[in-house]
Motif scaffolding. Structure first.
Motif, PDB file in Angstrom:
ATOM      1  N   ALA A 234       0.907  -1.575  -0.126  1.00  0.00           N
ATOM      2  CA  ALA A 234      -0.166  -0.256   0.039  1.00  0.00           C
ATOM      3  C   ALA A 234       0.421   1.177  -0.349  1.00  0.00           C
ATOM      4  N   HIS A 235       0.615   2.495  -0.770  1.00  0.00           N
ATOM      5  CA  HIS A 235       0.935   3.840  -0.744  1.00  0.00           C
ATOM      6  C   HIS A 235       2.903   4.175  -1.127  1.00  0.00           C
ATOM      7  N   VAL A 236       3.018   2.071  -2.033  1.00  0.00           N
ATOM      8  CA  VAL A 236       4.404   2.356  -2.643  1.00  0.00           C
ATOM      9  C   VAL A 236       3.779   3.206  -4.182  1.00  0.00           C
ATOM     10  N   ARG A 237       4.339   4.519  -4.406  1.00  0.00           N
ATOM     11  CA  ARG A 237       3.476   4.914  -5.668  1.00  0.00           C
ATOM     12  C   ARG A 237       4.647   4.732  -6.597  1.00  0.00           C
ATOM     13  N   LYS A 238       5.582   4.259  -6.748  1.00  0.00           N
ATOM     14  CA  LYS A 238       6.127   4.141  -8.257  1.00  0.00           C
ATOM     15  C   LYS A 238       5.874   2.539  -8.622  1.00  0.00           C
ATOM     16  N   LEU A 239       5.061   1.845  -7.966  1.00  0.00           N
ATOM     17  CA  LEU A 239       4.118   0.640  -8.358  1.00  0.00           C
ATOM     18  C   LEU A 239       3.256   0.691  -9.354  1.00  0.00           C
ATOM     19  N   SER A 240       3.550   0.029 -10.271  1.00  0.00           N
ATOM     20  CA  SER A 240       2.240   0.036 -11.511  1.00  0.00           C
ATOM     21  C   SER A 240       2.040  -0.618 -12.255  1.00  0.00           C
ATOM     22  N   SER A 241       0.873  -0.451 -12.879  1.00  0.00           N
ATOM     23  CA  SER A 241       0.577  -1.716 -13.431  1.00  0.00           C
ATOM     24  C   SER A 241       1.080  -3.329 -13.513  1.00  0.00           C
ATOM     25  N   ARG A 242       2.674  -2.962 -14.174  1.00  0.00           N
ATOM     26  CA  ARG A 242       3.217  -3.744 -14.930  1.00  0.00           C
ATOM     27  C   ARG A 242       3.593  -4.709 -13.574  1.00  0.00           C
ATOM     28  N   GLY A 243       4.062  -3.869 -12.379  1.00  0.00           N
ATOM     29  CA  GLY A 243       4.392  -4.611 -11.211  1.00  0.00           C
ATOM     30  C   GLY A 243       3.469  -5.088 -10.542  1.00  0.00           C
ATOM     31  N   VAL A 244       2.378  -5.240 -10.794  1.00  0.00           N
ATOM     32  CA  VAL A 244       0.773  -5.448 -10.242  1.00  0.00           C
ATOM     33  C   VAL A 244       0.344  -6.450 -11.004  1.00  0.00           C
ATOM     34  N   ARG A 245       0.899  -6.623 -12.204  1.00  0.00           N
ATOM     35  CA  ARG A 245       0.314  -7.897 -13.334  1.00  0.00           C
ATOM     36  C   ARG A 245       1.247  -9.043 -12.586  1.00  0.00           C
ATOM     37  N   ALA A 246       2.846  -8.357 -12.867  1.00  0.00           N
ATOM     38  CA  ALA A 246       3.530  -9.784 -12.354  1.00  0.00           C
ATOM     39  C   ALA A 246       3.592 -10.114 -10.891  1.00  0.00           C
ATOM     40  N   ILE A 247       2.856  -9.455  -9.740  1.00  0.00           N
ATOM     41  CA  ILE A 247       2.489  -9.946  -8.848  1.00  0.00           C
ATOM     42  C   ILE A 247       1.198 -10.511  -8.583  1.00  0.00           C
ATOM     43  N   ILE A 248       0.295 -10.638  -9.010  1.00  0.00           N
ATOM     44  CA  ILE A 248      -1.305 -11.533  -9.085  1.00  0.00           C
ATOM     45  C   ILE A 248      -0.520 -12.146 -10.208  1.00  0.00           C
ATOM     46  N   THR A 249      -0.445 -12.706 -11.358  1.00  0.00           N
ATOM     47  CA  THR A 249      -0.313 -13.743 -12.231  1.00  0.00           C
ATOM     48  C   THR A 249       0.854 -14.579 -11.971  1.00  0.00           C
ATOM     49  N   ARG A 250       2.532 -13.918 -10.605  1.00  0.00           N
ATOM     50  CA  ARG A 250       3.591 -15.205 -10.385  1.00  0.00           C
ATOM     51  C   ARG A 250       3.083 -15.972  -8.516  1.00  0.00           C
ATOM     52  N   CYS A 251       1.989 -15.078  -8.592  1.00  0.00           N
ATOM     53  CA  CYS A 251       2.751 -15.344  -6.431  1.00  0.00           C
ATOM     54  C   CYS A 251       0.991 -16.355  -6.590  1.00  0.00           C
ATOM     55  N   GLU A 252       1.252 -17.570  -7.061  1.00  0.00           N
ATOM     56  CA  GLU A 252       0.115 -18.281  -6.489  1.00  0.00           C
ATOM     57  C   GLU A 252      -0.401 -18.975  -5.475  1.00  0.00           C
ATOM     58  N   LYS A 253       0.870 -19.022  -4.483  1.00  0.00           N
ATOM     59  CA  LYS A 253       0.092 -19.233  -2.940  1.00  0.00           C
ATOM     60  C   LYS A 253      -0.678 -17.918  -2.846  1.00  0.00           C
ATOM     61  N   LEU A 254      -0.787 -16.515  -2.961  1.00  0.00           N
ATOM     62  CA  LEU A 254      -0.982 -15.665  -2.356  1.00  0.00           C
ATOM     63  C   LEU A 254      -2.668 -15.812  -1.969  1.00  0.00           C
ATOM     64  N   GLU A 255      -2.526 -15.646  -0.732  1.00  0.00           N
ATOM     65  CA  GLU A 255      -3.900 -15.091  -0.134  1.00  0.00           C
ATOM     66  C   GLU A 255      -4.295 -13.902   0.355  1.00  0.00           C
ATOM     67  N   HIS A 256      -3.364 -13.162   0.272  1.00  0.00           N
ATOM     68  CA  HIS A 256      -3.360 -11.826   1.463  1.00  0.00           C
ATOM     69  C   HIS A 256      -2.759 -10.891   0.316  1.00  0.00           C
ATOM     70  N   LEU A 257      -3.830  -9.671   0.042  1.00  0.00           N
ATOM     71  CA  LEU A 257      -2.523  -8.786  -1.376  1.00  0.00           C
ATOM     72  C   LEU A 257      -3.537  -7.681  -0.902  1.00  0.00           C
ATOM     73  N   VAL A 258      -2.148  -6.847  -0.485  1.00  0.00           N
ATOM     74  CA  VAL A 258      -2.955  -4.931  -0.192  1.00  0.00           C
ATOM     75  C   VAL A 258      -2.583  -3.991  -1.042  1.00  0.00           C
ATOM     76  N   LEU A 259      -3.002  -3.153  -2.168  1.00  0.00           N
ATOM     77  CA  LEU A 259      -2.560  -2.653  -3.181  1.00  0.00           C
ATOM     78  C   LEU A 259      -3.368  -1.312  -3.085  1.00  0.00           C
ATOM     79  N   ASP A 260      -4.002  -0.534  -1.341  1.00  0.00           N
ATOM     80  CA  ASP A 260      -3.904   0.696  -1.229  1.00  0.00           C
ATOM     81  C   ASP A 260      -2.866   1.391  -2.208  1.00  0.00           C
ATOM     82  N   GLY A 261      -3.771   2.690  -2.680  1.00  0.00           N
ATOM     83  CA  GLY A 261      -2.998   3.716  -2.610  1.00  0.00           C
ATOM     84  C   GLY A 261      -2.349   4.051  -3.974  1.00  0.00           C
TER      85      GLY A 261
END
Length: 161
Positions: free
Chosen positions: A91-118
């Motif tokens: 949350a509030h890591v302001r330089k994180l864009s769509s590209r980084g978020v896409r990498a997170i949600i597509t590669r982290c298959e065991k992810l249970e809790h994800l906070v992307l606020d702000g």
């Protein structure tokens, strides 16, 4: 050597970046690290040192660490820890864009809790074609101005199917 599994450091006023690097090197068994709001020193170089030293992270909280860039969060972190990561708060890591978020949600298959606020740079298209991790139980998207109706509908379809 101790088998410390979790390290939480909040509101550390007189802490230097070299100290966190040193701590990471001492505890290679760390599974969880929470360093929210350490804006002054938590940059890419410190995150790199942490990911090299500790190979078993399952829970990471870097909320408010505004010096972190997309390269460190979205690419380096994910490629090193995607196999085990279950909780991530950027949350509030302001330089994180769509590209980084896409990498997170597509590669982290065991992810249970994800906070992307702000995250002002995340666009709706990130979620339009995305498949969320199958075990995701908590997704927070507060204060993300680039996410609208289309993304919300796709997220509901992804979770409901």
């Amino acid at each position: 050597m101790h088998d410390l599994k979790a390290l939480v450091m909040r509101d550390m006023g007189d802490l230097h970046e070299n100290t966190l690097r040193w701590v990471a090197g001492c505890f290679s068994c760390l599974e969880e690290i929470q360093v929210p709001d350490l804006r002054d020193f938590m940059g890419d170089d410190v995150l790199h040192a942490l990911t090299i030293s500790c190979a078993a992270f399952t829970k990471l909280d870097f909320s408010g660490c505004s010096k972190l860039t997309e390269t460190s969060i979205g690419l380096e972190l994910v490629t090193r820890h995607s196999h085990a990561l279950t909780h991530l708060n950027v949350a509030h890591v302001r330089k994180l864009s769509s590209r980084g978020v896409r990498a997170i949600i597509t590669r982290c298959e065991k992810l249970e809790h994800l906070v992307l606020d702000g995250l002002p740079l995340v666009e709706e298209a990130t979620f339009l074609a995305a498949t969320l991790p199958p075990g995701l139980k908590h997704l927070s998207l507060n204060d993300c101005p680039g996410i609208g109706d289309g993304a919300v509908r796709q997220l509901v379809i992804s979770v409901a199917s």
